[in-house]
Scaffold this motif. Structure first.
Motif, PDB file in Angstrom:
ATOM      1  N   LEU A 206       0.821  -1.208   0.000  1.00 25.12           N
ATOM      2  CA  LEU A 206       0.000   0.000   0.000  1.00 25.12           C
ATOM      3  C   LEU A 206       0.858   1.262   0.000  1.00 25.12           C
TER       4      LEU A 206
ATOM      5  N   LEU B 288      -4.027   2.008  -3.180  1.00 25.93           N
ATOM      6  CA  LEU B 288      -5.014   0.945  -3.409  1.00 25.93           C
ATOM      7  C   LEU B 288      -4.718   0.195  -4.704  1.00 25.93           C
TER       8      LEU B 288
ATOM      9  N   THR C 105      -3.870  -3.855  -4.542  1.00 25.11           N
ATOM     10  CA  THR C 105      -4.699  -4.847  -5.242  1.00 25.11           C
ATOM     11  C   THR C 105      -3.922  -5.514  -6.374  1.00 25.11           C
TER      12      THR C 105
ATOM     13  N   PHE D 107      -9.265  -0.299  -9.454  1.00 26.81           N
ATOM     14  CA  PHE D 107      -8.397   0.699  -8.822  1.00 26.81           C
ATOM     15  C   PHE D 107      -7.238   1.095  -9.737  1.00 26.81           C
TER      16      PHE D 107
END
Length: 339
Positions: free
Chosen positions: A128, A166, A170, A206
């Motif tokens: 992140l 994000l 992901t 995202f």
């Protein structure tokens, strides 16, 4: 091409290698408690990255060292402005390494569960935070005329940077799930394949929004590389859904390469834009070391880079086979408590 441009390109290559290789083992660590239903499952997952995770981190060390030597002003401004965020990354990477080594030392479910959760959080946090950091680097931060960061930690938590976080979280987790589908067997592989479909969708949402936001802000040729990244990510999602694990992994790796290239392309010739005044931005010219320093570094890179690449390629070749539950020996660790 000037040496400053060459070293900017080399640093981009180093970060690309780091994100491609460390990205999947961040993903594996993040999924440890989701895909690992018991201790044997979790030992299988850890063993898929056991021989390579520490070698993958060498790319980070070299990228940091190259930045320090080639662009010292960039390095100093980054570490002064991003100090807390980078400290959190460093603490997470240290805890992650300790957890890999310590979880099997004592034969106690409580002991192993504690270290397993540390692996999860210490894998997800850098995945992140690297996106947040690079989002801020590309978007720009407040710098004064002396190139000093004038914001706070909360300045870094802007919408674009958080979206970047994000996107990398992901994408790396999707990359890790596809890697596990390649490296495991039976029920573990089936669970990894199933989960990769959902993660692929999240990464596409995202990542797609982040790429569009980047292309809108920077325009020009950024649209081309962002489109390539989006197409590769879509291909990865489709290949994962069709259980074409090798093609899916190649596509997620290609996506990470294209995304990183997009970020560095949109950044150049700046290395750290100033949102206070464009005249205060750090560029490949005003942030670089002397020409002689860059010459010495270039010769060192030419001599040693092939050795490092050959060693890592050999490591991946030697440990290329799938790992099953049957590959994991029973038990292990010292007895819990005093005897």
């Amino acid at each position: 091409m000037a040496l400053t441009d060459i070293w900017f390109l080399l640093i981009a290559v180093l970060w690309t290698g780091y994100f491609v290789l460390e990205g999947f083992d961040f993903g594996v660590g993040t999924l440890l408690r989701i895909l690992g239903h018991d201790d044997t499952d979790r030992r299988v997952l850890i063993n898929t990255i056991g021989p390579v995770w520490d070698g993958n981190e060498v790319w980070l060390l070299v990228a940091g060292g190259a930045t320090f030597a080639a662009f010292p002003l960039w390095y100093s401004s980054l570490f002064s402005g991003f100090y807390l965020a980078l400290l959190l990354v460093l603490v997470a990477l240290i805890l992650r390494g300790v957890a890999f080594e310590f979880r099997g030392k004592i034969d106690s479910p409580r002991w192993r569960n504690t270290w397993d959760w540390i692996i999860v959080f210490a894998s997800a946090a850098p995945a992140l935070l690297w996106g947040v950091a690079f989002g801020n680097i590309v978007h720009g931060v407040p710098l004064d005329a002396q190139h000093h960061f004038t914001g706070t930690f909360f300045t870094l938590l802007n919408p674009y940077a958080l979206l970047g976080g994000l996107a990398t979280l992901t994408l790396f987790t999707f990359h890790g799930a596809v890697f596990l589908a390649l490296k495991t067997t039976d029920a573990l592989r089936d669970r990894a394949r199933t989960l990769s479909r959902a993660l692929g969708g999240a990464a596409f949402v995202f990542g797609g929004v982040f790429l569009v936001a980047t292309a809108v802000e920077h325009g020009g040729w950024t649209w081309l590389s962002a489109t390539v990244a989006a197409l590769l990510l879509a291909a990865g999602v489709l290949f994962a859904a069709g259980e074409r694990d090798g093609f899916a992994f190649a596509s997620t790796a290609g996506t990470i390469i294209a995304v990183t290239f997009t970020l560095f392309w949109s950044l150049y010739p700046d290395v750290l834009p100033s949102t206070t005044d464009p005249a205060f931005s750090l560029t490949t010219t005003n942030a670089s070391s002397t020409h002689y320093t860059l010459q010495i570094m270039t010769w060192v890179a030419v001599a040693f880079t092939p050795i490092v690449l050959a060693y890592q390629a050999w490591t991946y070749w030697v440990f290329r086979k799938r790992i099953s539950r049957a590959s994991i020996p029973a038990g292990g660790g010292l007895p819990a408590g005093r005897r």
